[in-house]
Design an enzyme around this catalytic site. Structure first.
Site, PDB file in Angstrom:
ATOM      1  N   CYS A 114       0.797  -1.245   0.181  1.00 36.96           N
ATOM      2  CA  CYS A 114       0.088  -0.015   0.010  1.00 36.96           C
ATOM      3  C   CYS A 114       0.987   1.312  -0.156  1.00 36.96           C
ATOM      4  O   CYS A 114       0.334   2.330  -0.320  1.00 36.96           O
ATOM      5  CB  CYS A 114      -0.853   0.052   1.274  1.00 36.96           C
ATOM      6  N   HIS A 250      -3.467   7.468   1.897  1.00 38.72           N
ATOM      7  CA  HIS A 250      -4.114   6.042   1.363  1.00 38.72           C
ATOM      8  C   HIS A 250      -5.167   5.897   1.798  1.00 38.72           C
ATOM      9  O   HIS A 250      -5.347   6.278   3.135  1.00 38.72           O
ATOM     10  CB  HIS A 250      -2.778   5.116   1.929  1.00 38.72           C
ATOM     11  N   ASN A 280      -9.915  -0.096  -0.603  1.00 40.37           N
ATOM     12  CA  ASN A 280      -8.492  -0.093  -0.497  1.00 40.37           C
ATOM     13  C   ASN A 280      -8.107  -0.657  -1.656  1.00 40.37           C
ATOM     14  O   ASN A 280      -8.101  -1.794  -1.813  1.00 40.37           O
ATOM     15  CB  ASN A 280      -8.210  -0.802   0.502  1.00 40.37           C
TER      16      ASN A 280
HETATM   17  O1  UT7 Z   1      -3.860  -1.075   3.314  1.00 43.77           O
HETATM   18  C1  UT7 Z   1      -3.059  -1.457   4.207  1.00 43.77           C
HETATM   19  C2  UT7 Z   1      -3.346  -1.273   5.491  1.00 43.77           C
HETATM   20  N1  UT7 Z   1      -4.541  -1.663   5.974  1.00 43.77           N
HETATM   21  C3  UT7 Z   1      -5.152  -1.195   6.799  1.00 43.77           C
HETATM   22  O2  UT7 Z   1      -4.996   0.005   7.182  1.00 43.77           O
HETATM   23  C4  UT7 Z   1      -6.521  -2.028   7.463  1.00 43.77           C
HETATM   24  C5  UT7 Z   1      -6.701  -1.511   8.966  1.00 43.77           C
HETATM   25  N2  UT7 Z   1      -7.468  -2.066   9.732  1.00 43.77           N
HETATM   26  C6  UT7 Z   1      -8.625  -1.787   9.586  1.00 43.77           C
HETATM   27  O3  UT7 Z   1      -9.046  -1.011   8.770  1.00 43.77           O
HETATM   28  C7  UT7 Z   1      -9.608  -2.384  10.650  1.00 43.77           C
HETATM   29  O4  UT7 Z   1      -8.871  -3.121  11.727  1.00 43.77           O
HETATM   30  C8  UT7 Z   1     -10.767  -3.470   9.894  1.00 43.77           C
HETATM   31  C9  UT7 Z   1     -11.799  -2.448   8.934  1.00 43.77           C
HETATM   32  C10 UT7 Z   1     -10.179  -4.230   9.217  1.00 43.77           C
HETATM   33  C11 UT7 Z   1     -11.770  -4.045  10.924  1.00 43.77           C
HETATM   34  O5  UT7 Z   1     -12.169  -3.172  12.026  1.00 43.77           O
HETATM   35  P1  UT7 Z   1     -11.891  -2.973  13.488  1.00 43.77           P
HETATM   36  O6  UT7 Z   1     -12.945  -1.992  14.290  1.00 43.77           O
HETATM   37  O7  UT7 Z   1     -10.623  -3.325  13.861  1.00 43.77           O
HETATM   38  O8  UT7 Z   1     -12.687  -4.514  13.780  1.00 43.77           O
HETATM   39  P2  UT7 Z   1     -12.134  -5.776  14.383  1.00 43.77           P
HETATM   40  O9  UT7 Z   1     -11.279  -6.583  13.535  1.00 43.77           O
HETATM   41  O10 UT7 Z   1     -11.882  -5.638  15.938  1.00 43.77           O
HETATM   42  O11 UT7 Z   1     -13.293  -6.690  14.460  1.00 43.77           O
HETATM   43  C12 UT7 Z   1     -14.534  -6.343  15.494  1.00 43.77           C
HETATM   44  C13 UT7 Z   1     -15.802  -7.641  15.234  1.00 43.77           C
HETATM   45  C14 UT7 Z   1     -15.154  -8.878  15.508  1.00 43.77           C
HETATM   46  O12 UT7 Z   1     -16.065  -9.660  16.048  1.00 43.77           O
HETATM   47  P3  UT7 Z   1     -16.063  -9.872  17.513  1.00 43.77           P
HETATM   48  O13 UT7 Z   1     -14.727 -10.756  17.569  1.00 43.77           O
HETATM   49  O14 UT7 Z   1     -16.030  -8.521  18.282  1.00 43.77           O
HETATM   50  O15 UT7 Z   1     -17.199 -10.748  17.882  1.00 43.77           O
HETATM   51  C15 UT7 Z   1     -15.068  -9.424  13.925  1.00 43.77           C
HETATM   52  O16 UT7 Z   1     -14.964 -10.829  13.927  1.00 43.77           O
HETATM   53  O17 UT7 Z   1     -16.190  -7.278  13.647  1.00 43.77           O
HETATM   54  C16 UT7 Z   1     -16.116  -8.625  13.358  1.00 43.77           C
HETATM   55  N3  UT7 Z   1     -16.049  -8.606  11.913  1.00 43.77           N
HETATM   56  C17 UT7 Z   1     -17.095  -8.381  11.145  1.00 43.77           C
HETATM   57  N4  UT7 Z   1     -18.414  -8.405  11.426  1.00 43.77           N
HETATM   58  C18 UT7 Z   1     -19.065  -8.225  10.065  1.00 43.77           C
HETATM   59  C19 UT7 Z   1     -14.929  -8.684  11.101  1.00 43.77           C
HETATM   60  N5  UT7 Z   1     -15.150  -8.298   9.605  1.00 43.77           N
HETATM   61  C20 UT7 Z   1     -16.491  -8.277   9.849  1.00 43.77           C
HETATM   62  C21 UT7 Z   1     -17.459  -7.957   8.626  1.00 43.77           C
HETATM   63  N6  UT7 Z   1     -18.700  -7.985   8.933  1.00 43.77           N
HETATM   64  N7  UT7 Z   1     -16.780  -7.913   7.385  1.00 43.77           N
END
Ligand code: UT7
Length: 323
Positions: A114, A250, A280
């Protein structure tokens, strides 16, 4: 007199197929609302079957060359930032080179995921400033839809395909921050974090593999490192956040974009945001946003633009330029 690399053209290309969040509700335990709230993404474009990264890159390159009024044959170097090159080798850049009718220059890919476009810009700047090239075509292009695990809701809803390009041309400046062109760059990587974001295949495994990400950890690093690298680059340019007209970050997650802007002390009214429409697109996201920002009248000649990005590696960096 100081030689500067000035943007003389910009362009982008998005594949025709638009995929709204609701499409993922059919196959995954997810909702449009979760994706929008957690990432800011509403839709993304996916390449057609058989449509390759180099084809997207070529379309963006042609648009940027047309704006610059430069024939593809006259370009000295082509740098393509991508992690989804058509083949293991040759570089996708050489495929673009052929497609734009260039034989006198040289072409190569840059792979910094990225952060690829800021790495490519920085390297193009070095070629121009050192006198090795006068005109450099810098492209970011990706088909991340080809490296998704469609059963992993935590990654496959986040990424999209597309391409953006700029033409950089050597111009003489005074050596001050009033010059047009690239004013400073700041590149970083730290391989200790390589397991946070990677593709689980490649030459070693003899398959292409799919993307794996520890999203929360990447998020934490992004928030910390993006403002840091942008600040460092601004300092190198002799500028402060007050001088910035546009941040073109980005486009991974709206929450990362907002918190980085806040740390920099820059209001969201000075940030170009395209994540809602593109998702992204890795190395393509910054040139896509630059092109959209110019097309919709946000970025104008002489504006100070900050680009910053972080991705797999981890690799991150920033480039400051006066448009
Ligand atoms: O380009 C390279 C750089 N990449 C990035 O910058 C990405 C960086 N990370 C992010 O943007 C975020 O961490 C994400 C968008 C990937 C995830 O958001 P988050 O607020 O960090 O969520 P999380 O990973 O803590 O997940 C929260 C909950 C989890 O469930 P539990 O464990 O709380 O029950 C996940 O399993 O959301 C769940 N979850 C989803 N639920 C519905 C994860 N993906 C999904 C989904 N739909 N698509």
């Amino acid at each position: 007199m100081v030689r500067r690399a000035v943007v003389t053209g910009v362009g982008h290309y998005l594949p025709e197929r638009v995929v709204p969040n609701s499409e993922f509700e059919k196959t995954l335990d997810t909702t449009d609302e979760w994706i929008r709230v957690r990432s800011g993404i509403e839709r993304r474009h996916f390449a057609a079957p058989g449509q390759t990264t180099s084809e997207l890159a070529t379309e963006a390159a042609k648009a940027a060359l047309a704006m610059a009024g430069i024939d593809g044959a006259d370009v000295d170097a082509i740098i393509l930032a991508t992690s989804t090159a058509d083949m293991t080798f040759p570089s996708a850049a050489t495929m673009v080179q052929e497609a734009i009718g260039n034989t006198k220059g040289y072409a190569f890919d840059v792979q910094a995921v990225c952060a690829g476009f800021v790495y490519a810009l920085s390297n193009a700047n070095a070629l121009i400033v050192s006198g090795q090239a006068k005109t450099v075509l810098v492209i970011g292009a990706e088909t991340f839809s080809r490296i998704m695990d469609w059963t992993d809701r935590s990654t496959c809803v986040l990424f999209g395909d597309g391409a953006g390009a700029v033409v950089l041309t050597a111009e003489d400046g005074k050596g001050t921050a009033q010059d047009r062109g690239i004013l400073s760059t700041d590149l970083n990587s730290d391989g200790r974090y390589r397991d946070l974001l990677y593709v689980d295949g490649g030459v070693a495994t003899q398959n292409t593999g799919v993307l794996r990400m520890q999203g929360k950890e990447v998020f934490r690093h992004a928030v910390e490192k993006l403002a840091q690298t942008a600040d460092t680059a601004l300092e190198k340019a002799g500028l402060t956040s007050d001088d910035v007209d546009w941040v073109v970050p980005h486009q991974a997650n709206i929450r990362i974009i907002q918190s980085t802007a806040k740390k920099l002390g820059i209001g969201m009214d000075r940030v170009v945001v395209t994540v809602q429409d593109h998702g992204n697109t890795s190395a393509a996201s910054i040139p896509l946003a630059l092109s959209v920002g110019v097309a919709n009248g946000q970025i104008k000649k002489n504006d100070v633009v900050v680009t910053e990005a972080i991705g797999g590696g981890l690799a991150w960096g920033a480039v400051i330029l006066r448009w």
